[in-house]
Design a protein around this motif. Structure first.
Motif, PDB file in Angstrom:
ATOM      1  N   PRO A 196       0.803  -1.223   0.000  1.00  0.00           N
ATOM      2  CA  PRO A 196       0.000   0.000   0.000  1.00  0.00           C
ATOM      3  C   PRO A 196       0.837   1.275   0.000  1.00  0.00           C
ATOM      4  O   PRO A 196       0.443   2.284  -0.594  1.00  0.00           O
ATOM      5  CB  PRO A 196      -0.819  -0.117   1.301  1.00  0.00           C
ATOM      6  CG  PRO A 196      -0.907  -1.572   1.553  1.00  0.00           C
ATOM      7  CD  PRO A 196       0.398  -2.147   1.084  1.00  0.00           C
ATOM      8  N   ASP A 197       2.006   1.231   0.645  1.00  0.00           N
ATOM      9  CA  ASP A 197       2.888   2.394   0.645  1.00  0.00           C
ATOM     10  C   ASP A 197       3.393   2.693  -0.762  1.00  0.00           C
ATOM     11  O   ASP A 197       3.560   3.851  -1.150  1.00  0.00           O
ATOM     12  CB  ASP A 197       4.075   2.120   1.572  1.00  0.00           C
ATOM     13  CG  ASP A 197       4.494   3.360   2.346  1.00  0.00           C
ATOM     14  OD1 ASP A 197       3.873   4.412   2.141  1.00  0.00           O
ATOM     15  OD2 ASP A 197       5.448   3.268   3.143  1.00  0.00           O
ATOM     16  N   THR A 399      10.155  -4.592  -0.829  1.00  0.00           N
ATOM     17  CA  THR A 399       9.534  -3.614  -1.715  1.00  0.00           C
ATOM     18  C   THR A 399      10.431  -2.384  -1.737  1.00  0.00           C
ATOM     19  O   THR A 399      10.867  -1.905  -0.683  1.00  0.00           O
ATOM     20  CB  THR A 399       8.128  -3.211  -1.245  1.00  0.00           C
ATOM     21  OG1 THR A 399       7.257  -4.355  -1.299  1.00  0.00           O
ATOM     22  CG2 THR A 399       7.547  -2.117  -2.135  1.00  0.00           C
ATOM     23  N   ILE A 400      10.717  -1.896  -2.930  1.00  0.00           N
ATOM     24  CA  ILE A 400      11.552  -0.709  -3.093  1.00  0.00           C
ATOM     25  C   ILE A 400      10.807   0.272  -3.990  1.00  0.00           C
ATOM     26  O   ILE A 400      10.284  -0.100  -5.040  1.00  0.00           O
ATOM     27  CB  ILE A 400      12.918  -1.051  -3.726  1.00  0.00           C
ATOM     28  CG1 ILE A 400      13.646  -2.114  -2.892  1.00  0.00           C
ATOM     29  CG2 ILE A 400      13.781   0.197  -3.869  1.00  0.00           C
ATOM     30  CD1 ILE A 400      14.938  -2.607  -3.524  1.00  0.00           C
ATOM     31  N   VAL A 401      10.761   1.525  -3.573  1.00  0.00           N
ATOM     32  CA  VAL A 401      10.213   2.599  -4.396  1.00  0.00           C
ATOM     33  C   VAL A 401      11.303   3.645  -4.555  1.00  0.00           C
ATOM     34  O   VAL A 401      11.813   4.170  -3.561  1.00  0.00           O
ATOM     35  CB  VAL A 401       8.960   3.229  -3.758  1.00  0.00           C
ATOM     36  CG1 VAL A 401       8.489   4.438  -4.573  1.00  0.00           C
ATOM     37  CG2 VAL A 401       7.842   2.208  -3.630  1.00  0.00           C
ATOM     38  N   GLY A 402      11.694   3.926  -5.789  1.00  0.00           N
ATOM     39  CA  GLY A 402      12.747   4.901  -6.011  1.00  0.00           C
ATOM     40  C   GLY A 402      13.219   4.905  -7.448  1.00  0.00           C
ATOM     41  O   GLY A 402      12.774   4.091  -8.270  1.00  0.00           O
ATOM     42  N   PRO A 460      -0.591  -6.248   9.366  1.00  0.00           N
ATOM     43  CA  PRO A 460      -1.552  -6.870   8.437  1.00  0.00           C
ATOM     44  C   PRO A 460      -1.969  -5.981   7.277  1.00  0.00           C
ATOM     45  O   PRO A 460      -2.224  -6.474   6.182  1.00  0.00           O
ATOM     46  CB  PRO A 460      -2.759  -7.193   9.332  1.00  0.00           C
ATOM     47  CG  PRO A 460      -2.203  -7.249  10.698  1.00  0.00           C
ATOM     48  CD  PRO A 460      -1.072  -6.279  10.751  1.00  0.00           C
ATOM     49  N   ASP A 461      -2.046  -4.659   7.489  1.00  0.00           N
ATOM     50  CA  ASP A 461      -2.459  -3.781   6.397  1.00  0.00           C
ATOM     51  C   ASP A 461      -1.291  -3.266   5.579  1.00  0.00           C
ATOM     52  O   ASP A 461      -1.459  -2.695   4.515  1.00  0.00           O
ATOM     53  CB  ASP A 461      -3.281  -2.609   6.918  1.00  0.00           C
ATOM     54  CG  ASP A 461      -2.520  -1.761   7.930  1.00  0.00           C
ATOM     55  OD1 ASP A 461      -1.344  -2.064   8.225  1.00  0.00           O
ATOM     56  OD2 ASP A 461      -3.095  -0.775   8.411  1.00  0.00           O
ATOM     57  N   GLY A 462      -0.062  -3.492   6.085  1.00  0.00           N
ATOM     58  CA  GLY A 462       1.132  -3.068   5.376  1.00  0.00           C
ATOM     59  C   GLY A 462       1.276  -1.571   5.244  1.00  0.00           C
ATOM     60  O   GLY A 462       2.165  -1.085   4.570  1.00  0.00           O
ATOM     61  N   ALA A 463       0.392  -0.832   5.897  1.00  0.00           N
ATOM     62  CA  ALA A 463       0.386   0.618   5.727  1.00  0.00           C
ATOM     63  C   ALA A 463       1.301   1.290   6.718  1.00  0.00           C
ATOM     64  O   ALA A 463       1.621   0.739   7.778  1.00  0.00           O
ATOM     65  CB  ALA A 463      -1.036   1.137   5.891  1.00  0.00           C
ATOM     66  N   PRO A 464       1.760   2.513   6.394  1.00  0.00           N
ATOM     67  CA  PRO A 464       2.640   3.237   7.313  1.00  0.00           C
ATOM     68  C   PRO A 464       1.904   3.684   8.557  1.00  0.00           C
ATOM     69  O   PRO A 464       0.685   3.763   8.570  1.00  0.00           O
ATOM     70  CB  PRO A 464       3.091   4.442   6.474  1.00  0.00           C
ATOM     71  CG  PRO A 464       2.024   4.626   5.444  1.00  0.00           C
ATOM     72  CD  PRO A 464       1.498   3.249   5.154  1.00  0.00           C
TER      73      PRO A 464
END
Length: 464
Positions: A196-197, A399-402, A460-464
């Motif tokens: 989700p992030d 997971t990588i964002v960049g 569980p939600d993977g959210a920040p």
């Protein structure tokens, strides 16, 4: 290697990434090989997928005009296709037959009336874009990836149905080329299979490029008038566009292959059922890539082609068969920033005793020097069998964002492939200052309090 009464050892049906790899690998192992193809060699990836889309993205990012960007697309496709043509295959011992292959019995194929007999058949016919079951969608001339790169003028307004990787990539590319773009996604967020992030990061990036993102809304009907195509949404909105691009799923290409006649098992979606050796339920028949449930990526199709060809030409039955390791398949969305992942997401790891180490690029020196601080590296690790957490947990995913996420994810995939524990990754010297140092920083956080690294149980939600 061929037997009396056999024309050839291996027939590969389909000339995409998987088929080319399978044919080449079988020939390298001494087999006589025929590749049957009824479309351009290189398949979807070269002509209507990876190569044109990434070229378009690169051209759009550098401020080129639509005409210049499309010229670059066609030049790149032509250049790559030249390395995959019949002459190139013949040089490695693969004979190409043009036509549609149909199995008439195990090991027997009909190609435009001619008969081929083979010890093994590898089906690599891939998949094609699927239109959603929405009233009117098939009557408005909607584009798919198979037609969008043939546009000869830039649409002023483009509606994209589907907010997965393909939809997001092409939405950003066209927006940067000057088109007003609207993305419609039925799920509650973009690229819903990812963290989700990561979805939030891509939504923000598309917003910066002035893309109108509509998530959590269903497309109910499509119509057209003399000026625009109209998409009618469940929330009452009417999206008007010059062109509509559908990027909402794919269906396997199996029609006319004779699967039912031979008895090859398919699933409810029409995909050929295979095990991790790429074997079907019929001896001597193999299947690879998007025509199977394992597909979805060019690199997976290529790897499956290698596995299937290796197993089909295996002479020493005492040696273990090659297998596809689905745990370590990297996924990349080539937007700006890129999203790359491998293994499980944080949400999937919750309840597995897993921990997450996350570093934001605001704490990575290379990102600071490049003024590209948006993004993060998230490593997911859990206890190993028997040794548990001795020396560090085993990597389960990332997971990588960049800006370089697609390049960075390979290190994590290798670590997972070799069952490396996090301590080894943390101790590996990384060049300074590089983007990949963020991986070392995150891994170090599993052992020590590290500036900028948050370590926590998987949520569980993977959210920040």
């Amino acid at each position: 290697m061929s037997e009396p009464g056999r024309d050839v050892d291996v027939v590969v049906v389909g000339g995409g990434a998987g088929g080319l790899t399978a044919a080449t690998q079988a020939a390298r192992r001494g087999a006589s090989v025929v590749l049957v193809a009824d479309g351009p060699l290189g398949g979807d990836c070269t002509h209507t997928g990876c190569v044109p889309s990434k070229t378009l993205l690169a051209a759009a990012a550098t401020g080129r005009t639509f005409d210049d960007a499309m010229a670059a697309v066609h030049a790149a496709v032509e250049r790559v296709a030249a390395t995959e043509d019949e002459a190139a295959l013949e040089r490695v011992g693969v004979r190409v037959i043009r036509g549609r292959g149909e199995m008439t019995a195990p090991g027997r194929l009909r190609v435009d009336g001619a008969e081929l007999v083979a010890r093994h058949v590898i089906v690599a016919t891939g998949a094609t874009a699927a239109l959603p079951t929405v009233p009117g969608i098939d009557a408005i001339g909607a584009l798919t990836n198979e037609a969008v790169f043939s546009l000869d003028r830039r649409p002023d307004r483009l509606a994209v149905v589907g907010g997965g990787a393909i939809g997001c990539e092409l939405a950003q590319a066209f927006a940067r080329l000057g088109t007003h773009v609207t993305v419609i996604e039925a799920a509650e967020r973009l690229i819903p299979i990812e963290d989700p992030d990561a979805s939030a990061a891509i939504a923000s990036a598309l917003a910066l490029d002035c893309v109108d993102v509509r998530v959590g809304v269903r497309l109910e009907q499509a119509t057209a008038d003399g000026t625009y195509r109209h998409l009618h949404l469940a929330d009452g909105a009417d999206i008007a566009a010059d062109q509509v691009l559908v990027a909402a799923g794919r269906r396997p290409v199996t029609s006319g292959l004779g699967l039912e006649r031979v008895g090859v098992e398919v699933d409810s979606a029409g995909r050929i059922v295979v095990g991790d050796t790429c074997a079907t339920n019929i001896a001597g028949v193999w299947a690879i890539g998007d025509v199977t449930p394992f597909g979805g990526f060019t690199h997976v199709a290529g790897h499956m082609g290698f596995v299937a060809a290796t197993n089909a030409t295996r002479t020493n039955r005492l040696r273990p068969a090659a297998k596809v390791d689905r745990r370590v398949v990297p996924r990349v969305t080539f937007t700006d920033p890129e999203v790359a992942s491998v293994g499980v997401t944080e949400a999937e790891a919750a309840g597995m005793g897993a921990r997450v180490a996350e570093v934001r690029f605001a704490h990575v020196d290379r990102a600071i020097t490049s003024a590209r601080e948006t993004g993060f590296v998230k490593l997911i690790a859990g206890p190993r069998p028997l040794l548990r957490s001795l020396g560090g947990d085993q990597l389960l995913g990332a997971t990588i964002v960049g800006p370089r996420a697609g390049e960075m994810i390979g290190e994590v995939a290798l670590a997972m492939r070799t069952k490396m524990f996090t301590g080894r990754l943390a101790q590996t010297i990384h060049a300074y200052p590089t983007w990949s140092m963020a991986i070392q920083q995150a891994a170090t956080g599993f052992f020590f309090d590290t500036v900028g690294v948050e370590v926590r149980p998987a949520r569980p939600d993977g959210a920040p």
